[in-house]
Design an enzyme around this catalytic site. Structure first.
Site, short mmCIF file in Angstrom:
data_model
loop_
_atom_site.label_atom_id
_atom_site.label_comp_id
_atom_site.label_asym_id
_atom_site.label_seq_id
_atom_site.Cartn_x
_atom_site.Cartn_y
_atom_site.Cartn_z
N ARG A 55 -3.52 6.65 0.19
CA ARG A 55 -3.91 7.85 0.94
C ARG A 55 -2.83 8.50 1.78
O ARG A 55 -3.01 9.63 2.23
CB ARG A 55 -5.13 7.52 1.81
N ARG A 111 -7.04 11.43 -6.74
CA ARG A 111 -8.23 10.67 -6.39
C ARG A 111 -9.43 11.58 -6.10
O ARG A 111 -10.57 11.12 -6.13
CB ARG A 111 -7.85 9.85 -5.16
N ARG A 114 0.82 -1.22 0.00
CA ARG A 114 0.00 0.00 0.00
C ARG A 114 0.85 1.27 0.00
O ARG A 114 0.52 2.24 0.67
CB ARG A 114 -0.95 0.03 1.20
N ASP A 117 -6.85 -2.84 -7.22
CA ASP A 117 -7.36 -3.41 -5.98
C ASP A 117 -7.64 -4.88 -6.24
O ASP A 117 -7.87 -5.27 -7.39
CB ASP A 117 -8.64 -2.70 -5.52
N TYR A 157 -14.88 -11.49 0.71
CA TYR A 157 -15.64 -10.29 0.30
C TYR A 157 -16.94 -10.68 -0.40
O TYR A 157 -17.99 -10.09 -0.16
CB TYR A 157 -14.79 -9.38 -0.59
#
Ligand code: 1CP
Length: 343
Positions: free
Chosen positions: A28, A37, A24, A73, A148
């Site tokens: 962010r 983004r 990652r 992702d 998920y």
């Protein structure tokens, strides 16, 4: 071009110092990512080759890491096969119609990357010409993707997933086999377009016992790795909280295991032997402490690390509140590691 440091380390070949990258590393924690983004969703970014390439290169430019990881992702290949989902900010993937029945599972068709997700290979192609470090391709592992799809979104315990494993074992196996096929097809396409190594993010397998892992997940994982053997790129298998699973994970055939911070690198090396590379495992929370603490913790990881077959990384992804400067300082620390050891 000579073989990149990352690839040599993953293969257990001699290296002058350990390579370093961060799970990652895009995302962010970077202001330039937040700017990219701000006017688009993550899926829009991941499906626009120029923007994907830009997000992938941002951490390489800023931190000087030894590898890039494709900006995407783990759920993107699911979008490719027609699963309706969104990635909610601050939460993660949310599935419109969770998978619970045999007909749900059978609707999950194989991935054809050239038709379903041509933009991924296009992004990798752009990166191939622009990057000076190797690109890591990735996919979600079958259990993590299944969690998920079954839970319908992020879950701390994967209880509904394990309930399906107990209640409908044959269907659960079929789901994992289909997901392993989707992951393998996605990774193959990334490698054929130019990725130099691949990582399978099987993040949530720590919620399984070892017998459960061996009975339900090891088989599809091995099938996934087997489908990539001919490509001759190193394959990493990563999961969180896997201290009890390491030998079973290694037996599925990866070239390297990614460790979280709960298992020391020395302990893993002793248990798995020198034939498999290790990656990790600084606690991402240590990057939120004052630098002297971060430095002490990073040095403790490095002191433990073997001379060959080792890649410095965190034990899980960079936390969004991590100061970008700390990542840069860590890269410098690892880059100076061997020189200091000799001095
Ligand atoms: O912009 C945003 O919405 C920020 C959050 C974000 C980002 C930056 C998500 C939502 N996904 C990503 C990109 C991403 N995801 C990358 C590329 C960036 C890089 O590594 O540099 C990668 C490798 C992933 C992989 C991923 N997605 C995993 C495996 C790694 C891990 O952290 O264990 C998992 C579990 C996901 C699902 C997911 N996507 C996003 C979130 C917040 C989550 C986790 C949700 C949960 O806790 O269940």
């Amino acid at each position: 071009m000579s073989t990149p440091l990352l690839v040599r380390a993953l293969r257990g070949e001699p290296v002058e110092r350990p390579p370093v990258w961060f799970m990652r590393q895009a995302g962010r924690s970077l202001p330039e990512y937040r700017a990219l983004r701000s006017s688009r969703s993550l899926l829009q970014l991941a499906r626009a080759p120029e923007l994907t390439a830009e997000a992938t290169m941002q951490p390489v430019r800023r931190h000087g890491v030894d590898a890039a990881i494709l900006f995407s992702d783990i759920v993107v290949p699911l979008v490719g096969v027609g699963v309706e989902l969104e990635i909610r900010p601050g939460l993660g993937p949310v599935i419109a119609k969770p998978i619970r029945t045999a007909s749900d599972v059978r609707r999950l068709r194989p991935l054809c990357p050239e038709e379903d997700l041509p933009e991924v290979a296009e992004a990798v192609g752009l990166l191939r010409t622009e990057l000076e470090v190797p690109l890591i391709g990735f996919a979600g592992g079958p259990f993590t993707l299944a969690s998920y799809l079954i839970e319908g979104g992020p879950s701390k315990t994967q209880a509904t997933t394990r309930a399906m494993m107990f209640g409908q074992p044959a269907l659960f196996c079929e789901l994992l086999e289909r997901l392993a096929g989707i992951a393998a097809a996605s990774l193959r396409a990334q490698v054929q377009a130019g990725a130099a190594a691949v990582q399978v993010f099987e993040s949530w397998i720590g919620s399984l016992s070892r017998p459960q892992y061996e009975q339900y997940v090891a088989g599809p994982t091995r099938a996934l790795f087997d489908q990539l053997t001919d490509l001759d790129v190193p394959r990493v298998l990563f999961g969180v909280g896997t201290g009890h699973l390491l030998e079973a994970m290694a037996a599925t055939g990866p070239d390297a295991i990614g460790l979280d911070w709960r298992t020391s690198v020395a302990d893993a090396r002793e248990r798995l032997g020198p034939g498999i590379a290790l990656q990790g495992n600084l606690d991402p929370a240590a990057l939120l402490a004052p630098w002297p603490v971060t430095e002490r913790e990073a040095r403790a990881v490095l002191v433990d690390a073997p001379e060959t077959g080792y890649i410095f990384n965190l034990g899980h992804g960079v936390l969004p509140s991590t100061p970008p400067e700390t990542l840069g300082r860590l890269v410098e620390l690892v880059h100076g590691h061997k020189l200091e050891a000799i001095a």
